[in-house]
Write an enzyme that holds these catalytic residues in place. Structure first.
Site, PDB file in Angstrom:
ATOM      1  N   CYS A 190       0.866  -0.718   0.094  1.00  0.00           N
ATOM      2  CA  CYS A 190      -0.003   0.140   0.408  1.00  0.00           C
ATOM      3  C   CYS A 190       1.289   1.272   0.255  1.00  0.00           C
ATOM      4  O   CYS A 190       1.817   1.179  -0.035  1.00  0.00           O
ATOM      5  CB  CYS A 190      -0.622  -0.088   1.262  1.00  0.00           C
TER       6      CYS A 190
ATOM      7  N   CYS B  61       3.812   2.102   2.081  1.00  0.00           N
ATOM      8  CA  CYS B  61       5.443   0.850   2.094  1.00  0.00           C
ATOM      9  C   CYS B  61       5.868   1.669   1.309  1.00  0.00           C
ATOM     10  O   CYS B  61       7.297   1.785   1.627  1.00  0.00           O
ATOM     11  CB  CYS B  61       4.618  -0.153   1.055  1.00  0.00           C
TER      12      CYS B  61
ATOM     13  N   ASP C 128     -12.729 -25.504 -11.084  1.00  0.00           N
ATOM     14  CA  ASP C 128     -11.853 -26.251 -10.544  1.00  0.00           C
ATOM     15  C   ASP C 128     -12.776 -25.968  -9.627  1.00  0.00           C
ATOM     16  O   ASP C 128     -13.096 -25.439  -8.296  1.00  0.00           O
ATOM     17  CB  ASP C 128      -9.911 -25.903 -10.712  1.00  0.00           C
TER      18      ASP C 128
ATOM     19  N   ASP D 260      -7.019 -21.951  -9.965  1.00  0.00           N
ATOM     20  CA  ASP D 260      -6.676 -21.554  -8.952  1.00  0.00           C
ATOM     21  C   ASP D 260      -4.856 -21.808  -8.658  1.00  0.00           C
ATOM     22  O   ASP D 260      -4.295 -20.936  -8.234  1.00  0.00           O
ATOM     23  CB  ASP D 260      -6.205 -21.268  -7.672  1.00  0.00           C
TER      24      ASP D 260
ATOM     25  N   ASP E 105      -3.833 -25.875 -12.983  1.00  0.00           N
ATOM     26  CA  ASP E 105      -4.554 -25.686 -14.276  1.00  0.00           C
ATOM     27  C   ASP E 105      -4.329 -24.888 -15.040  1.00  0.00           C
ATOM     28  O   ASP E 105      -5.110 -24.399 -15.794  1.00  0.00           O
ATOM     29  CB  ASP E 105      -6.063 -24.650 -13.032  1.00  0.00           C
TER      30      ASP E 105
END
Lengths: 802, 58
Positions: free
Chosen positions: A97, A100, A503, A683, A687
């Protein structure tokens, strides 16, 4: 207090304690405590108040940043400026963010000799100008590592930040065009009003020449990209968008100048400025959308190893930078290590993971004499290889170059819009020529007035603005709702899709484990090791261990990608992971095929069986998608009874169990052969082939980074409900795009004939042009505002929430 | 008419000043990072800036 003060991860039961700013705080690990103490010591404790996202988990740095002190390497990454100063570009991991950015700038700023720190949060890059004699490069990296960020010096060429130059350039041109056109319009209005009120000739002349003064920088400076583009197009013998635009701008400008010189009827300096401004605005919006999409090149840079272990003649290794390798060097690659350069395998057969290149997660066997590709990961080792290709010649560098080229190409939708606009402008030019011809036969004195009116009134600003304005708005709204769109084409495809393939594991369900074998004392040991891994099952083991009293510390932890984790806990060397890995092939690993096994040298300590829970919102997502008329299907490699149970729970119409990646791909091909347009949601890296085979790939934000890189859309925060929302938004975007195009077309059909007949006064032409462009932008801003949810879908969502 | 002859050059002058100021701002990184500047007023004690660069970047 249950979460780490620094990274907000769950605390172990023996948290690391410290006093930060006089307050007692608990940390999950020594790394996080060290980071927080260091931040406090620098006087930057405000970071914890300012941040809007937790920090990245700080690692106890094992990387030898001292390697960067070698002058050979410095040459590659550091560029000397005038005098004692140099500059370097760092790729920083863990920028979450704006706080940082603040923290990095401040913490580097405290070092002696640092003159300038500039962080680009979106690209995760940081440019530092400093005096290497006062603070060596490793000290910069160490400082960042202590603050909790991992920094990687990039090739010095990255300093020529093309994006920054492009943005600055575009901003300046936009400002000149904006200021110029506003002022020119002001004097233009005075002229139009004057035409009704019998303005005297001298005032009219004065206002015209002022208009000329204002339009000149707009045409000669701000519109230069169009002229340059037109020149490029003409050299390549293509008729792009830039050619007709450049032609129209120079025609209007030159003709207005001629009219002003001979005291003719009308000048259009205000219109030509507006014309340039609107076109530049469209380009600017499009550029912003292009820059926002992530930088795959940086992701690839992160995946190649920076260091290599070169074998010396006496058999010892020396650690050098990968950039220093020469063809013919022999390098040593440890188990789980990355291959630093393309080369030939020397001594023994091994398995490598080439997912980076092929997308296949299955390790492939390589025999002595086969070539290994830089960036692939060694699964079993160690091995030695002879370097064949380095640097820009490697296969990976070739991919990076390909990606660069692909990114430079504009999205298909924008290209289509551009082509439509180019065709349109070409027609307008033809019409203009026709008008000029017609009037020169009928009444030569009216040629210039009528042709100019046609050019101005039919300006293609609306056409050029329609796509970028709608796209920018759609991408911004989607990002705000947790949907990151990597390729702008995805919006169009998302709206047109009629099939969703999910999935199961990790997408519809979140992993959960159950301990079935071994005693309770083994759980803390497993959790201690599992903390070192980011694998979903490892996370699940940490979760179930949350009820334990104390977690011992694991040392000498080594992660073996695709296999498991190894480490020393309470003095014992333990392995956690797949059965064949954990048991080193000593016992019958087949009986434990699905299980996660914890073992020491003597045998099994505990086994964990994966179970799963339905992800929050999975059912709501499926119901909403079905209400939108999409067919939902579950494809899983899992056993039939589990897939069936999940499919029933979410109400999916079709499901297929025991699918290998190849089966899944075959099913997708079958669907697409039937004419379905398919969204695939997954994910993980397993996949990747499915994601690549679908019309549009959606990855979960907490999945593997590479799956995200290969997908079109990323659901940040893993919120499945965002998918139906995103699809509705995509449809709205396409609808509004269609409206914009139809509007532009209608408008032009209405106004061009009167202009060609010489019935259009210049003030009306200018107003028509501006209003048409403005309407297109305002219409685009409606995207995501007027939310019209069909009642059936709303009911589906309500029912599930209740 | 005379007012116009005074006011028009004045607007040109203002326009030039505004344009120059904008170019200066773009060249001096004022538009490069629009995120972290917003946090500055929220800090209690802004640490003093490191020595400013001697000259504008290229």
């Amino acid at each position: 207090m249950s979460a780490c003060f620094h990274c907000h991860e769950p605390l172990p039961h023996e948290p690391v304690l410290a006093r930060i700013g006089g307050e007692p705080c608990a940390f999950c690990c020594i790394g996080c405590r060290a980071a927080a103490e260091w931040i406090e010591q620098l006087g930057l404790g405000d970071y914890y108040r300012l941040r809007s996202a937790p920090a990245r988990k700080a690692e106890q740095s094992t990387e030898a940043s001292a390697t960067w002190s070698c002058p050979e390497l410095d040459r590659h990454v550091v560029r000397p400026l005038d005098g004692a100063r140099s500059e370097v570009c760092l790729l920083i991991e863990g920028v979450r963010c704006a706080a940082c950015v603040w923290l990095i700038e401040r913490s580097l700023g405290t070092l002696p000799g640092v003159a300038q720190v500039q962080v680009n949060a979106a690209a995760a890059r940081c440019r530092v100008v400093w005096d290497p004699a006062r603070t060596p490069l490793p000290a910069l990296l160490d400082n960042l590592a202590r603050t909790g960020y991992r920094a990687l010096p990039l090739d010095a060429r990255a300093l020529d930040d093309a994006r920054r130059r492009e943005t600055r350039d575009a901003l300046k041109r936009l400002a000149v065009a904006g200021f110029g056109s506003m002022q020119a319009m002001m004097y233009g209005v005075a002229l139009y009003v004057g035409a009704f009120q019998d303005m005297d000739a001298s005032t009219r002349e004065l206002l015209r020449w002022i208009g000329f003064l204002l339009a000149t920088p707009v045409v000669l400076y701000a519109a230069r990209p169009f002229f340059a583009g037109a020149l490029r197009n003409l050299r390549a013998r293509r008729l792009g968008m830039d050619v007709p635009v450049a032609l129209a701008v120079s025609l209007i400008y030159a003709a207005s100048l001629a009219e002003a010189l001979r005291g003719g009827a009308e000048v259009y300096f205000d219109s030509v400025s507006m014309f340039v401004f609107f076109l530049l605005l469209g380009r600017f919006l499009e550029m912003r959308a292009r820059h926002r999409s992530g930088d795959l090149v940086d992701a690839l840079a992160r995946l190649t190893p920076m260091f290599a272990d070169r074998c010396r003649a006496d058999g010892a290794f020396e650690r050098i930078g990968a950039a220093e390798l020469r063809v013919g060097d022999v390098v040593h690659v440890a188990e789980g290590g990355g291959v630093p350069a393309d080369g030939v395998l020397l001594d023994r057969a091994c398995h490598v993971d080439e997912a980076l290149l092929t997308g296949e997660a299955e390790p492939v066997a390589r025999h002595p004499g086969d070539s290994l590709i830089a960036g692939s990961v060694l699964q079993d080792g160690p091995v030695r290889l002879r370097v064949e290709r380095v640097g820009a010649d490697t296969a990976l560098a070739g991919i990076v170059a390909l990606v660069h080229r692909a990114q430079a190409e504009r999205p298909r939708l924008a290209l289509a819009g551009e082509r439509a606009a180019a065709r349109f402008v070409a027609r307008v030019l033809a019409l203009t020529a026709l008008t000029a011809l017609g009037w020169s036969l009928l009444d030569p004195s009216r040629v210039l007035t009528a042709t100019l009116a046609v050019l101005v009134v039919s300006c293609p600003c609306a056409f050029a603005l329609a796509v970028p304005a709608a796209m920018t708005r759609a991408l911004a709204v989607l990002a705000h709702r947790g949907v990151l769109v990597a390729h702008a084409d995805a919006v169009e495809k998302l709206a047109e899709a009629d099939h969703v393939v999910f999935d199961k594991t990790g997408t519809l369900t979140s992993p959960h484990v159950q301990q079935v074998g071994g005693d309770a004392a083994a759980l803390p040991l497993a959790a201690a090791l599992a903390r070192a891994s980011s694998h979903p099952l490892a996370r699940a083991i940490v979760d179930i261990a949350a009820g334990e009293d104390a977690l011992p510390a694991a040392t000498d932890v080594a992660a073996h990608p695709g296999m498991g984790v190894e480490g020393t806990v309470t003095g014992r060397r333990l392995r956690l992971g797949r059965a064949d890995f954990a048991l080193r092939g000593t016992l019958d690993a087949h009986a434990l095929a699905d299980a996660v096994v914890l073992a020491d040298r003597h045998g099994v300590l505990a086994t964990f069986h994966p179970r799963e829970r339905l992800r929050d919102g999975a059912a709501a997502c499926v119901h909403a998608l079905q209400a939108q008329g999409l067919a939902v299907e579950v494809l899983s490699g899992d056993a039939a009874h589990r897939v069936g149970a999940i499919a029933q729970a979410i109400g999916a119409g079709q499901w297929h169990a025991r699918q290998t990646p190849a089966d899944k791909l075959a099913r997708l091909r079958e669907l697409r052969a039937e004419g379905a347009r398919v969204i695939a949601v997954g994910d993980g890296i397993n996949d990747a082939p499915v994601l690549a085979g679908a019309d549009i790939a959606v990855a979960m934000g907490n999945g593997t980074p590479l799956a995200q890189v290969s997908s079109d859309i990323v659901l940040t925060g893993g919120r499945l409900q965002a998918l139906p929302e995103a699809r509705r938004l995509a449809q709205q975007t396409l609808r509004i795009l269609g409206q914009n195009h139809r509007w532009s077309l209608c408008y032009n059909l209405c106004v061009v004939p009167p202009a060609a007949l010489g019935l259009m006064p210049p003030w009306l032409a200018a107003i028509g042009m501006s209003a048409s462009s403005l309407l297109v932008v305002l219409n685009a801003l409606r995207i995501g505002r007027a939310e019209s949810m069909p009642p059936a879908e709303a009911a589906a969502l309500r029912e599930v929430h209740a | 008419m005379t007012t116009m002859l005074i006011l028009i050059p004045l607007t040109f002058l203002l326009l030039l000043v505004a344009g120059a100021a904008f170019f200066w701002a773009v060249n001096h990184e004022q538009f490069d990072d629009l995120d972290s500047a917003g946090l500055l007023p929220l800090t209690d004690h802004a640490p003093e800036r490191p020595e400013p660069p001697e000259e504008p970047p290229p």
